[in-house]
Motif scaffolding. Structure first.
Motif, PDB file in Angstrom:
ATOM      1  N   CYS A   1      -6.001  13.029  10.948  1.00  0.00           N
ATOM      2  CA  CYS A   1      -5.453  11.688  11.189  1.00  0.00           C
ATOM      3  C   CYS A   1      -5.463  11.310  12.665  1.00  0.00           C
ATOM      4  O   CYS A   1      -5.442  10.124  13.002  1.00  0.00           O
ATOM      5  CB  CYS A   1      -4.041  11.580  10.632  1.00  0.00           C
ATOM      6  N   ASN A   2      -5.468  12.284  13.550  1.00  0.00           N
ATOM      7  CA  ASN A   2      -5.540  11.999  14.987  1.00  0.00           C
ATOM      8  C   ASN A   2      -6.973  11.958  15.505  1.00  0.00           C
ATOM      9  O   ASN A   2      -7.193  11.763  16.698  1.00  0.00           O
ATOM     10  CB  ASN A   2      -4.735  13.038  15.778  1.00  0.00           C
ATOM     11  N   SER A   3      -7.941  12.119  14.616  1.00  0.00           N
ATOM     12  CA  SER A   3      -9.339  12.120  15.034  1.00  0.00           C
ATOM     13  C   SER A   3      -9.814  10.705  15.351  1.00  0.00           C
ATOM     14  O   SER A   3      -9.241   9.712  14.897  1.00  0.00           O
ATOM     15  CB  SER A   3     -10.227  12.724  13.946  1.00  0.00           C
ATOM     16  N   GLU A   4     -10.871  10.625  16.131  1.00  0.00           N
ATOM     17  CA  GLU A   4     -11.451   9.324  16.452  1.00  0.00           C
ATOM     18  C   GLU A   4     -11.925   8.616  15.200  1.00  0.00           C
ATOM     19  O   GLU A   4     -11.729   7.406  15.033  1.00  0.00           O
ATOM     20  CB  GLU A   4     -12.632   9.505  17.426  1.00  0.00           C
ATOM     21  N   ALA A   5     -12.546   9.351  14.281  1.00  0.00           N
ATOM     22  CA  ALA A   5     -13.112   8.746  13.083  1.00  0.00           C
ATOM     23  C   ALA A   5     -12.042   8.088  12.227  1.00  0.00           C
ATOM     24  O   ALA A   5     -12.237   6.983  11.712  1.00  0.00           O
ATOM     25  CB  ALA A   5     -13.861   9.799  12.272  1.00  0.00           C
ATOM     26  N   TYR A   6     -10.901   8.756  12.048  1.00  0.00           N
ATOM     27  CA  TYR A   6      -9.858   8.205  11.189  1.00  0.00           C
ATOM     28  C   TYR A   6      -9.247   6.946  11.788  1.00  0.00           C
ATOM     29  O   TYR A   6      -8.709   6.105  11.062  1.00  0.00           O
ATOM     30  CB  TYR A   6      -8.764   9.244  10.939  1.00  0.00           C
TER      31      TYR A   6
ATOM     32  N   PRO B   1     -11.814   0.595  17.206  1.00  0.00           N
ATOM     33  CA  PRO B   1     -10.554   1.122  16.668  1.00  0.00           C
ATOM     34  C   PRO B   1      -9.912   0.123  15.704  1.00  0.00           C
ATOM     35  O   PRO B   1     -10.013  -1.084  15.881  1.00  0.00           O
ATOM     36  CB  PRO B   1      -9.684   1.318  17.915  1.00  0.00           C
ATOM     37  N   ALA B   2      -9.264   0.642  14.705  1.00  0.00           N
ATOM     38  CA  ALA B   2      -8.572  -0.218  13.743  1.00  0.00           C
ATOM     39  C   ALA B   2      -7.397  -0.902  14.410  1.00  0.00           C
ATOM     40  O   ALA B   2      -6.666  -0.278  15.194  1.00  0.00           O
ATOM     41  CB  ALA B   2      -8.087   0.611  12.563  1.00  0.00           C
ATOM     42  N   PRO B   3      -7.182  -2.173  14.137  1.00  0.00           N
ATOM     43  CA  PRO B   3      -5.966  -2.837  14.630  1.00  0.00           C
ATOM     44  C   PRO B   3      -4.726  -2.102  14.120  1.00  0.00           C
ATOM     45  O   PRO B   3      -4.759  -1.430  13.089  1.00  0.00           O
ATOM     46  CB  PRO B   3      -6.068  -4.240  14.025  1.00  0.00           C
ATOM     47  N   ASP B   4      -3.641  -2.247  14.830  1.00  0.00           N
ATOM     48  CA  ASP B   4      -2.426  -1.505  14.496  1.00  0.00           C
ATOM     49  C   ASP B   4      -1.969  -1.746  13.058  1.00  0.00           C
ATOM     50  O   ASP B   4      -1.570  -0.813  12.358  1.00  0.00           O
ATOM     51  CB  ASP B   4      -1.294  -1.881  15.459  1.00  0.00           C
TER      52      ASP B   4
END
Length: 416
Positions: A315-320, A17-20
């Motif tokens: 935007c709420n998808s895992e990929a994004y 996951p991308a950091p905040d």
């Protein structure tokens, strides 16, 4: 949405996951067109609630910056960054601002753009077709198919498409729907100069009936009647062809309009769509994720062509939510190197000149001290942007932009 099963089938290990901070910058640039300010960033990083990303998306979708950002995107797509002569960019922007501000269904927006009539400043939607009615409406034919249907048909005006199922007659059948669109130039006498000066453009319905005539490469003349997607429309002059076309385009359980909108929005958010480019769909270019595209398009239609809902899903998808940092298991997922995008990590995107400008305002807090209304701010913005961009016309009245050499590095080096 891009499931772990699909990644494993292709030998991919997705990034974490991308950091905040990375994610917040990304979603701000994508949804409102500029980086987040310091206060927003600090508050988001301090927030420990598990649903803070969802809430951030909702806040951005209701931010005035969302309306402005997508108005900018679609104004540039519809008429280019360099406004054609005697076309009202402000009026078109007003139409788009109202549409995005009210979250009107995308099908309704497209219908308005295709069927608009009237004074070019009183009905801003008219400026789209007014910009492209030269050369027998050939540019209007090509850009309408590309923007709204995701199909590139410009080459078929002269010959059959070598890959998809659009033939030369298909282009002219589609073109015939625009033959009743007429640009009327009104002039007024100028007492100071003693000349008749331009006053305004009006988009009206021309008295046209019957077929369109076109020439094959072998010199044989043929005729084409209004027809799209297998639906034939009466060539009688009493029939409003543009309205008939609009009705055909939005009809059905999952029309091409929905596929094209989903593919373009996915491409906007990820940097790459399910086809490359996003506006060249068809049997010659199978989508990278056909089931996902089909599902999103069907749900998009069911939602009433709700653009905010489409953005919300993506935007709420895992990929994004994945990081842009690749790992040893997905280093080959690199569309820039010609690979099919698997969306196992986010791809680096260069900022547009508008994003650079608006982000500079935020970074320097100038956005808090700006005076004047929307029109004044937009005028200043356009003056600055023209220093960044050289614009070249194409055969389809489309615009090809390049960053000017003096200011090349800021745009190319500022990535998302």
């Amino acid at each position: 949405m891009c499931s772990s099963d699909l990644w494993s089938e292709n030998g991919m290990v997705p990034s974490g996951p991308a950091p905040d901070g990375e994610w917040l910058r990304r979603v701000h640039l994508d949804l409102v067109g500029h980086v987040p300010d310091l206060e927003t960033t600090e508050a988001f990083l301090a927030d420990k609630s598990p649903d803070k990303r969802f809430k951030a998306i909702e806040k951005l979708l209701n931010d005035p910056g969302y309306v402005r950002h997508f108005t900018t995107i679609w104004t540039n797509l519809l008429i280019g960054r360099a406004t054609p002569q005697n076309i009202s960019r402000p009026a078109l922007q007003k139409f788009l601002r109202n549409s995005f501000g009210k979250n009107r269904g995308w099908d309704k927006v497209v219908v308005d753009l295709l069927t608009a009539e009237g004074h070019y400043e009183e009905n801003g939607a008219t400026n789209f077709l007014l910009s492209h009615l030269n050369e027998g409406a050939v540019p209007a034919t090509a850009i309408s198919a590309r923007l709204f249907l995701g199909i590139q048909v410009q080459c078929t005006q002269c010959h059959n498409h070598p890959f998809n199922d659009w033939k030369q007659n298909s282009f002219w059948e589609f073109n015939s729907f625009f033959k009743q669109a007429q640009r009327v130039e009104h002039r007024e006498y100028n007492e100071k100069t003693g000349r008749m000066d331009f006053s305004y453009f009006e988009l009206t319905r021309a008295d046209f009936e019957g077929p369109v005539f076109f020439e094959r490469r072998n010199g044989v003349m043929e005729v084409a009647y209004p027809k799209y997607n297998g639906v034939e429309v009466s060539p009688e002059g009493s029939i409003d062809r543009r309205k008939e076309l609009a009705e055909i385009i939005v009809s059905g359980e999952k029309p091409q309009l929905a596929d094209a909108a989903v593919n373009r929005m996915w491409g906007h958010l990820f940097g790459y769509g399910f086809t490359r480019p996003v506006d060249d769909m068809g049997p010659h270019k199978a989508p990278s994720h056909p089931e996902l595209l089909d599902r999103l398009a069907r749900e998009f239609v069911k939602s009433g062509y709700d653009l905010k809902q489409l953005i919300r899903w993506i935007c709420n998808s895992e990929a994004y939510n994945l990081s842009s940092r690749f790992n040893d298991g997905n280093v080959k997922d690199d569309p820039a190197a010609g690979e099919t995008p698997m969306f196992s990590h986010l791809y680096i995107k260069s900022m547009t000149v508008e994003q650079v400008y608006d982000s500079l305002l935020v970074a320097t807090n100038a956005h808090k001290t700006a005076s004047g209304g929307w029109e004044q701010a937009e005028s200043r913005r356009q003056q600055w942007l023209q220093q960044f961009v050289q614009t070249f016309g194409t055969d389809e009245n489309d615009r090809s932009e390049e960053h000017t050499s003096e200011l090349q590095s800021p745009c190319n080096l500022v990535c998302r």
